[in-house]
Structure formats: structure tokens, C-alpha cells
Design a protein around this motif. Structure first.
Motif, PDB file in Angstrom:
ATOM      1  N   UNK A  10      31.078  31.552  21.131  1.00 24.14           N
ATOM      2  CA  UNK A  10      31.924  32.714  21.436  1.00 24.14           C
ATOM      3  C   UNK A  10      31.841  33.078  22.931  1.00 24.14           C
ATOM      4  N   UNK A  11      30.634  32.921  23.512  1.00 19.38           N
ATOM      5  CA  UNK A  11      30.451  33.249  24.935  1.00 19.38           C
ATOM      6  C   UNK A  11      31.197  32.248  25.806  1.00 19.38           C
ATOM      7  N   UNK A  12      31.143  30.960  25.409  1.00 16.19           N
ATOM      8  CA  UNK A  12      31.819  29.945  26.196  1.00 16.19           C
ATOM      9  C   UNK A  12      33.335  30.078  26.090  1.00 16.19           C
ATOM     10  N   UNK A  13      33.790  30.438  24.850  1.00 17.90           N
ATOM     11  CA  UNK A  13      35.233  30.647  24.676  1.00 17.90           C
ATOM     12  C   UNK A  13      35.692  31.841  25.514  1.00 17.90           C
ATOM     13  N   UNK A  14      34.868  32.879  25.505  1.00 22.18           N
ATOM     14  CA  UNK A  14      35.204  34.075  26.283  1.00 22.18           C
ATOM     15  C   UNK A  14      35.235  33.749  27.788  1.00 22.18           C
ATOM     16  N   UNK A  15      34.287  32.918  28.275  1.00 20.06           N
ATOM     17  CA  UNK A  15      34.262  32.510  29.691  1.00 20.06           C
ATOM     18  C   UNK A  15      35.518  31.718  30.035  1.00 20.06           C
ATOM     19  N   UNK A  16      35.898  30.801  29.116  1.00 23.57           N
ATOM     20  CA  UNK A  16      37.087  29.994  29.364  1.00 23.57           C
ATOM     21  C   UNK A  16      38.329  30.878  29.463  1.00 23.57           C
ATOM     22  N   UNK A  17      38.399  31.879  28.568  1.00 26.26           N
ATOM     23  CA  UNK A  17      39.540  32.787  28.597  1.00 26.26           C
ATOM     24  C   UNK A  17      39.551  33.610  29.901  1.00 26.26           C
ATOM     25  N   UNK A  18      38.360  34.065  30.301  1.00 27.12           N
ATOM     26  CA  UNK A  18      38.259  34.865  31.528  1.00 27.12           C
ATOM     27  C   UNK A  18      38.693  34.058  32.754  1.00 27.12           C
ATOM     28  N   UNK A  19      38.160  32.825  32.844  1.00 28.34           N
ATOM     29  CA  UNK A  19      38.481  32.007  34.022  1.00 28.34           C
ATOM     30  C   UNK A  19      39.959  31.635  34.043  1.00 28.34           C
ATOM     31  N   UNK A  20      40.511  31.353  32.858  1.00 25.81           N
ATOM     32  CA  UNK A  20      41.940  31.023  32.813  1.00 25.81           C
ATOM     33  C   UNK A  20      42.763  32.210  33.298  1.00 25.81           C
ATOM     34  N   UNK A  21      42.406  33.409  32.830  1.00 24.54           N
ATOM     35  CA  UNK A  21      43.127  34.614  33.256  1.00 24.54           C
ATOM     36  C   UNK A  21      42.886  34.890  34.751  1.00 24.54           C
ATOM     37  N   UNK A  22      41.630  34.675  35.196  1.00 28.83           N
ATOM     38  CA  UNK A  22      41.276  34.936  36.600  1.00 28.83           C
ATOM     39  C   UNK A  22      42.132  34.092  37.539  1.00 28.83           C
ATOM     40  N   UNK A  23      42.160  32.787  37.284  1.00 24.35           N
ATOM     41  CA  UNK A  23      42.893  31.908  38.197  1.00 24.35           C
ATOM     42  C   UNK A  23      44.397  32.070  38.070  1.00 24.35           C
ATOM     43  N   UNK A  24      44.835  32.515  36.903  1.00 30.83           N
ATOM     44  CA  UNK A  24      46.260  32.823  36.757  1.00 30.83           C
ATOM     45  C   UNK A  24      46.605  34.038  37.616  1.00 30.83           C
ATOM     46  N   UNK A  25      45.727  35.049  37.602  1.00 30.28           N
ATOM     47  CA  UNK A  25      45.934  36.260  38.398  1.00 30.28           C
ATOM     48  C   UNK A  25      45.790  35.987  39.895  1.00 30.28           C
ATOM     49  N   UNK A  75      46.855  33.626  41.553  1.00 28.64           N
ATOM     50  CA  UNK A  75      48.084  33.115  42.148  1.00 28.64           C
ATOM     51  C   UNK A  75      48.911  34.246  42.748  1.00 28.64           C
ATOM     52  N   UNK A  76      48.683  35.458  42.247  1.00 28.58           N
ATOM     53  CA  UNK A  76      49.364  36.623  42.810  1.00 28.58           C
ATOM     54  C   UNK A  76      48.508  37.304  43.874  1.00 28.58           C
ATOM     55  N   UNK A  77      47.202  37.368  43.606  1.00 25.73           N
ATOM     56  CA  UNK A  77      46.293  38.080  44.512  1.00 25.73           C
ATOM     57  C   UNK A  77      46.085  37.336  45.822  1.00 25.73           C
ATOM     58  N   UNK A  78      45.893  36.032  45.748  1.00 27.48           N
ATOM     59  CA  UNK A  78      45.612  35.246  46.948  1.00 27.48           C
ATOM     60  C   UNK A  78      46.705  35.368  48.010  1.00 27.48           C
ATOM     61  N   UNK A  79      47.993  35.215  47.687  1.00 22.52           N
ATOM     62  CA  UNK A  79      49.035  35.390  48.715  1.00 22.52           C
ATOM     63  C   UNK A  79      49.012  36.776  49.360  1.00 22.52           C
ATOM     64  N   UNK A  80      48.640  37.783  48.522  1.00 27.73           N
ATOM     65  CA  UNK A  80      48.559  39.136  49.080  1.00 27.73           C
ATOM     66  C   UNK A  80      47.456  39.230  50.125  1.00 27.73           C
ATOM     67  N   UNK A  81      46.320  38.625  49.808  1.00 25.97           N
ATOM     68  CA  UNK A  81      45.196  38.632  50.758  1.00 25.97           C
ATOM     69  C   UNK A  81      45.580  37.883  52.042  1.00 25.97           C
ATOM     70  N   UNK A  82      46.215  36.741  51.833  1.00 22.85           N
ATOM     71  CA  UNK A  82      46.598  35.934  52.996  1.00 22.85           C
ATOM     72  C   UNK A  82      47.612  36.674  53.859  1.00 22.85           C
ATOM     73  N   UNK A  83      48.552  37.377  53.194  1.00 22.15           N
ATOM     74  CA  UNK A  83      49.550  38.124  53.946  1.00 22.15           C
ATOM     75  C   UNK A  83      48.914  39.256  54.742  1.00 22.15           C
ATOM     76  N   UNK A  84      47.863  39.854  54.182  1.00 17.69           N
ATOM     77  CA  UNK A  84      47.145  40.907  54.907  1.00 17.69           C
ATOM     78  C   UNK A  84      46.549  40.377  56.212  1.00 17.69           C
TER      79      UNK A  84
END
Length: 474
Positions: free
Chosen positions: A414-429, A431-440
């Protein structure tokens, strides 16, 4: 009484001989006074060819000319008072000297400094040549041939006047007397005034150059400090932007090392993607901050050079303008060397101009120093922005390190599944956050460039206004 005269003795004396002797002695005396007057002027220093050439000529050609004239007067006096000797020898020395002197006009001798004078107030130096030509003519065509007709070296006055007319001797004596009187009353005072004016002009120019140089050095010192400050800020900016960089890089390294250790179906199956995403995100951030740091440093260099170049350019133009004013004024004043009233007015005008111009030059420093031109604030603000962005990136990446902390292949499913879900969501997010940081980061460098352009523009405007004020002083 018996008097020596032109190689013989005449009884009674010829009164015109005494007049010639007196004139010769006075010519020697006034020539020595002129020489002393000009020598007393001393070395003259000017910064333009015309003025320096004229001044050098004045202090050399005048003493040379009147040294030669005094020597001729001595020789004419010697001839006049000779009571024995070969007539050709007696006359040849004086004639040779006079002919050598008259071969060159006074205008040619004095041309280089006479052009600085008002021709309407210049003495008639041609009287020297005209008088000497009259003496030469008298010696060659009247006196020397006449002396050869006397059979004795002791004659009476009547015998002398019988061969050489009293009028001819009197005319030459009178011309020599008129020349010396003209020198005593007109030429000597003229040289005194011209010498004093040239000394005054040299001193005024030296005073102007000293004050202008002092003002320039003051401005240059302030400018050098500003220039050095830009270099310090450039180093400071790079140092500050690199300060958090190692910890960010370490977080990425820790995460990729830990994620690569998973070989299970869930986390391990996506570990390569997670590693690539983490590295891509970091590389995008890193390349952008490196690029924008270089852009910022280029801005700092550009403003440093533009800042300095515009200041030096305006200062140079102003100094050149002031130099033209002062030299034109000196030329005009030298042209009025014989007018005491106008010279007094010129002295006051020059004193005011030099004082006001120097003050105007010192004001230039206000155009690139002080609070309105403080670059530290702008750079400090951008450093703060960069550090805020870096802290955000560091905190964002620390979430990855924290997420894998304490987990491994043996951790509960369950912990590994939860980590996989977190990382998948993190890297998906990301894609929006990184360009914002770079633009700053891009915006940060752009803002800094705009701030510096405004700073340069404000400084140039201030300099142009001060230049206009300085030029109006002339």
C-alpha cells in the motif's frame, strides 16, 4: 677741441658726431631694457600650437633681434669715435652687421607672435630697417668715399664739411635719434604690455587646466567607484545565485539514487520515468538559471560600460568645449594686449568663467552617484527574487526526497502504491509548475535589464542637461 671721428681727428669737433654717439648709447640701453623685459616673462606654456608657437617666438625672437641691434649700435658708435685705422676695416664690420640685419624684415622675425596682435596697435617696426638702410647708404655712398679724400688724419671742421655736408651727417644723426626716441616711448612700453599679457594668458590657461583637471579627477574618482561597484555586484549576484544550487542538486541526486533502487512492479516499473522526469525538471531549471545569470551579468557589464562611456564622452565633450572657449578668449585678449581697460575686464571674465566651469564639471558626479543612481538596490532586489525562486525549487524537490524516505522494495504494498501515485501526480503537476518557475527567472533578468536601461537613460539626461549649462557659460 679735437674729436675723433670716422678714423680721423677733427678740430673743432663735429656736433652731429656727439648726437650719433648719444643715439647709439641710448639704442644699446633701450635694447637691453627690451631684452630684460621679455626675458622676465619666463617660460610660457600653452596647449595649442598657435599660442605656443607665438609665445615661444616672442621670448626668443625679440631678445635675439635686439641683441643684434645693440651690437650694431656699438659698432656704429665705435666707427663714429675711431681716430685711426684702415677705413675699410673701420667700416666693414658695421656695414656687414647692418646688411645682415636688414636682409630679414622685422615682420619675418616677429611673424609668429605678431599674428596674435591687433595690427592697429602694433608699433611700426619698419623704422628700424629704414633707419639702418639710411645709415648704410650714408656710410657707403657719402662717408666712406669722402673720408678717402682727406690727405691728413687731422683736419679742421670746415675741411670736413667741405667734403661731407653738414646736412647729410645731421640727417643720419636725426634719424638714429628718432628711432631711439620711438623705442623709448612706444616700443619698450609695448613689449612690456605684451609680455605681461602673454604671462597672464599662460597663467590663466594653466589655472583653467588645473581646475578642469581637478574637477575631472573628482568626477573620475566617483565614476571609478561606481564602475568597481558594478564588478562587485556582478560577483555578488553569481555568488548568491550559486549559494543554494548545491543543495538543490543534492536533492535531485538523492531522489534519483533512491528511486533507482526500486525494482518492484509499482515504483520500480516507473522508476526510469521518474528519474528522467526529475532530471529533466532539474536540467530545465539549471540551464535556465545559468542562462539568466549570464543574461544578468551581461546586463551588468553593459550598463557598467554604457554608464562609464556616456559619462566620459560627455565629460570629454564638455572639456573640449571649455578649452575652445578659453583659447578663443585668450586669443582675443592677446589681440587687445595694449588696452589696459579691456584687459582688466577680460581678467574678471576669465576668473568667473574658470570658477563657474569648474563648478559645472563637479556637478557631473551627481549624474552617476547618490541614491538616484544606486545600482545596489536593483541588484539586491533581483538577488532576493532569485533566492526566493531557488528556495521554492529546493522545497519542491525536497518533497521527492521526503516521499521516498524510509521506503524500499520491502515496504508494504500500500505504501509503494501510494508513492507511485504521489510521484505520478507530482511529475504531472511539475509540467505546469516548472515553466512558471522558469518564467520567473526570465522575468527577473528582464526586469533587471529594464531597471538598468532606465538608470542609464536618467544618467544621460542629467549629463546632457549639465553639459548644456556648462556650454552656456562660454
Amino acid at each position: 677741441g679735437c674729436e675723433a671721428l670716422f678714423g680721423i681727428e677733427v678740430t673743432p669737433n663735429i656736433p652731429e658726431a656727439a648726437t650719433i654717439t648719444n643715439a647709439c648709447l641710448r639704442i644699446i640701453s633701450v635694447s637691453q631694457q627690451i631684452i630684460s623685459s621679455v626675458n622676465g616673462v619666463g617660460e610660457l606654456s600653452f596647449s595649442t600650437f598657435l599660442l605656443q608657437n607665438g609665445a615661444t617666438s616672442f621670448v626668443t625672437s625679440v631678445p635675439q633681434t635686439y641683441t643684434a641691434l645693440a651690437s650694431i649700435a656699438r659698432e656704429v658708435n665705435t666707427v663714429t669715435n675711431a681716430n685711426t685705422g684702415n677705413l675699410n676695416t673701420i667700416f666693414s664690420a658695421a656695414l656687414s652687421s647692418m646688411k645682415a640685419f636688414t636682409a630679414i624684415t622685422i615682420d619675418e622675425r616677429f611673424a609668429k607672435w605678431l599674428i596674435l596682435q591687433n595690427s592697429g596697435s602694433t608699433p611700426d617696426f619698419s623704422t628700424i630697417i629704414l633707419t639702418l638702410n639710411d645709415v648704410i647708404n650714408f656710410f657707403e655712398n657719402t662717408l666712406q668715399p669722402g673720408m678717402l679724400r682727406f690727405s691728413s688724419n687731422r683736419i679742421t671742421q670746415a675741411t670736413f664739411y667741405g667734403v661731407i655736408s653738414k646736412q647729410s651727417v645731421s640727417t643720419v644723426a636725426q634719424k638714429l635719434t628718432e628711432m631711439v626716441v620711438y623705442h623709448e616711448t612706444v616700443v619698450l612700453p609695448y613689449f612690456n604690455r605684451v609680455g605681461r599679457t602673454m604671462r597672464w594668458a599662460s597663467d590663466k590657461l594653466a589655472h583653467f587646466l588645473f581646475n578642469a583637471d581637478s574637477a575631472f579627477q573628482s568626477s573620475e574618482g566617483t565614476l571609478c567607484s561606481a564602475y568597481d561597484r558594478f564588478g562587485e555586484l556582478k560577483k555578488s549576484f553569481r555568488s548568491e545565485t550559486n549559494d543554494i544550487q548545491p543543495s538543490i542538486q543534492s536533492s535531485v541526486a538523492q531522489f534519483t539514487k533512491r528511486i533507482d533502487e526500486f525494482n518492484d512492479l509499482y515504483v520500480g516499473g516507473s522508476s526510469a520515468d521518474f528519474t528522467k522526469s526529475a532530471n529533466d525538471m532539474y536540467n530545465s531549471y539549471f540551464s535556465t538559471i545559468v542562462e539568466q545569470t549570464q543574461v544578468t551579468e551581461a546586463h551588468l557589464d553593459r550598463v557598467r560600460y554604457s554608464f562609464s562611456d556616456s559619462v566620459l564622452k560627455i565629460l570629454g565633450e564638455t572639456l573640449n568645449s571649455g578649452f575652445k572657449v578659453i583659447t578663443a578668449g585668450l586669443l582675443s585678449t592677446l589681440n587687445l594686449a595694449t588696452n589696459a581697460t579691456k584687459l582688466a575686464c577680460s581678467d574678471l571674465a576669465f576668473h568667473k568663467f574658470i570658477s563657474d566651469f569648474s563648478s559645472a564639471l563637479r556637478k557631473y558626479a551627481e549624474c552617476f552617484s547618490g541614491g538616484d543612481y544606486d545600482v545596489t538596490t536593483a541588484v539586491g532586489s533581483e538577488i532576493s527574487t532569485v533566492k526566493d525562486i531557488q528556495r521554492d525549487v529546493a522545497q519542491y524537490l525536497n518533497q521527492l526526497v521526503s516521499a521516498v524516505g524510509g521506503l524500499s522494495n520491502s515496504s508494504p504494498l500500500s505504501a509503494r502504491i501510494q508513492l507511485d501515485m504521489f510521484l505520478t501526480a507530482f511529475f504531472s503537476e511539475s509540467k505546469t509548475i516548472t515553466p512558471t518557475i522558469l518564467q520567473q527567472l526570465v522575468n527577473m533578468a528582464t526586469d533587471l535589464g529594464a531597471n538598468y536601461d532606465l538608470l542609464i537613460g536618467r544618467s544621460r539626461y542629467c549629463l546632457a542637461m549639465n553639459k548644456a549649462v556648462a556650454e552656456r557659460l562660454g
